[in-house]
Design a protein around this motif. Structure first.
Motif, PDB file in Angstrom:
ATOM      1  N   ALA A  31       0.873  -1.165   0.000  1.00 13.12           N
ATOM      2  CA  ALA A  31       0.000   0.000   0.000  1.00 13.12           C
ATOM      3  C   ALA A  31       0.915   1.221   0.000  1.00 13.12           C
ATOM      4  O   ALA A  31       1.882   1.289   0.773  1.00 13.12           O
ATOM      5  N   GLY A  33       0.859   5.358   0.236  1.00 13.62           N
ATOM      6  CA  GLY A  33      -0.003   6.460   0.620  1.00 13.62           C
ATOM      7  C   GLY A  33       0.662   7.814   0.460  1.00 13.62           C
ATOM      8  O   GLY A  33       1.893   7.924   0.479  1.00 13.62           O
ATOM      9  N   CYS A  48      -4.481   6.761  -0.564  1.00 10.77           N
ATOM     10  CA  CYS A  48      -3.698   5.539  -0.492  1.00 10.77           C
ATOM     11  C   CYS A  48      -4.136   4.616  -1.622  1.00 10.77           C
ATOM     12  O   CYS A  48      -5.300   4.643  -2.036  1.00 10.77           O
ATOM     13  N   ASN A  50      -3.635   0.445  -3.084  1.00  9.73           N
ATOM     14  CA  ASN A  50      -3.070  -0.894  -3.010  1.00  9.73           C
ATOM     15  C   ASN A  50      -2.528  -1.203  -4.395  1.00  9.73           C
ATOM     16  O   ASN A  50      -3.296  -1.345  -5.340  1.00  9.73           O
ATOM     17  N   THR A  56      -8.297   2.061  -3.986  1.00 15.62           N
ATOM     18  CA  THR A  56      -7.868   3.384  -3.568  1.00 15.62           C
ATOM     19  C   THR A  56      -8.701   3.887  -2.396  1.00 15.62           C
ATOM     20  O   THR A  56      -9.817   3.416  -2.159  1.00 15.62           O
ATOM     21  N   TYR A  57      -8.149   4.836  -1.708  1.00 16.54           N
ATOM     22  CA  TYR A  57      -8.821   5.455  -0.572  1.00 16.54           C
ATOM     23  C   TYR A  57      -8.472   6.938  -0.574  1.00 16.54           C
ATOM     24  O   TYR A  57      -7.328   7.314  -0.834  1.00 16.54           O
ATOM     25  N   SER A  99       3.616   0.643   2.835  1.00 14.78           N
ATOM     26  CA  SER A  99       3.309  -0.334   3.877  1.00 14.78           C
ATOM     27  C   SER A  99       3.059  -1.695   3.238  1.00 14.78           C
ATOM     28  O   SER A  99       2.354  -1.789   2.234  1.00 14.78           O
ATOM     29  N   TRP A 103      -3.189  -0.629   6.134  1.00 19.23           N
ATOM     30  CA  TRP A 103      -3.466   0.729   5.671  1.00 19.23           C
ATOM     31  C   TRP A 103      -3.488   1.740   6.814  1.00 19.23           C
ATOM     32  O   TRP A 103      -3.738   2.909   6.597  1.00 19.23           O
ATOM     33  N   ASP A 107       1.202   1.538  10.057  1.00 19.82           N
ATOM     34  CA  ASP A 107       1.719   0.489   9.172  1.00 19.82           C
ATOM     35  C   ASP A 107       2.731   1.029   8.171  1.00 19.82           C
ATOM     36  O   ASP A 107       3.501   0.276   7.592  1.00 19.82           O
TER      37      ASP A 107
END
Length: 121
Positions: A31, A33, A48, A50, A56-57, A99, A103, A107
């Motif tokens: 991940a 970010g 963030c 993956n 996504t976030y 990370s 998340w 991390d």
């Protein structure tokens, strides 16, 4: 271990694209970010991704959803943060971090040195 680039000075409403890369490891199964820290404020998460499945976030509290877009390019081992419709409150040092465990903020063990983004009004 991580290197950010692409920061700079831009006017309100302008755009910038930040890049994050590393030569120490591959981003697969990580991940990655983007975080930012404005003067006198705590560091906050922005977005963030993956890199394995593309999930996504975007942080709601940061106010970037709909304006910022995170993406990754595995061939270039690079993660991008496209920032559009920039506002003065987006002014901060932007950091990328990686990370391989989760998340959560704790991390993210590998960090870059940061790149300055300044949005003038």
């Amino acid at each position: 271990q991580l290197v950010e680039s692409g920061g700079g000075l831009v006017q309100t409403g302008g755009s910038l694209r930040l890049s994050c890369t590393t030569t120490g490891f591959r981003f697969e199964n990580y991940a990655v970010g983007w975080f930012r820290q404005a003067p006198g404020k705590e560091r906050e998460g922005v977005s963030c991704i993956n890199t394995d499945d593309g999930r996504t976030y975007y942080s709601k509290s940061s106010g970037v959803k709909g304006r910022f877009s995170i993406s990754s390019d595995s061939a270039k081992n690079t993660v991008y943060l496209q920032m559009n419709s920039l506002k003065p409150e987006d002014t901060a040092v932007y950091y990328c971090a990686a990370s391989d465990t989760g998340w959560g903020y704790a991390d993210f063990a590998s960090w870059g040195q940061g790149t300055q983004v300044t949005v003038s009004s």
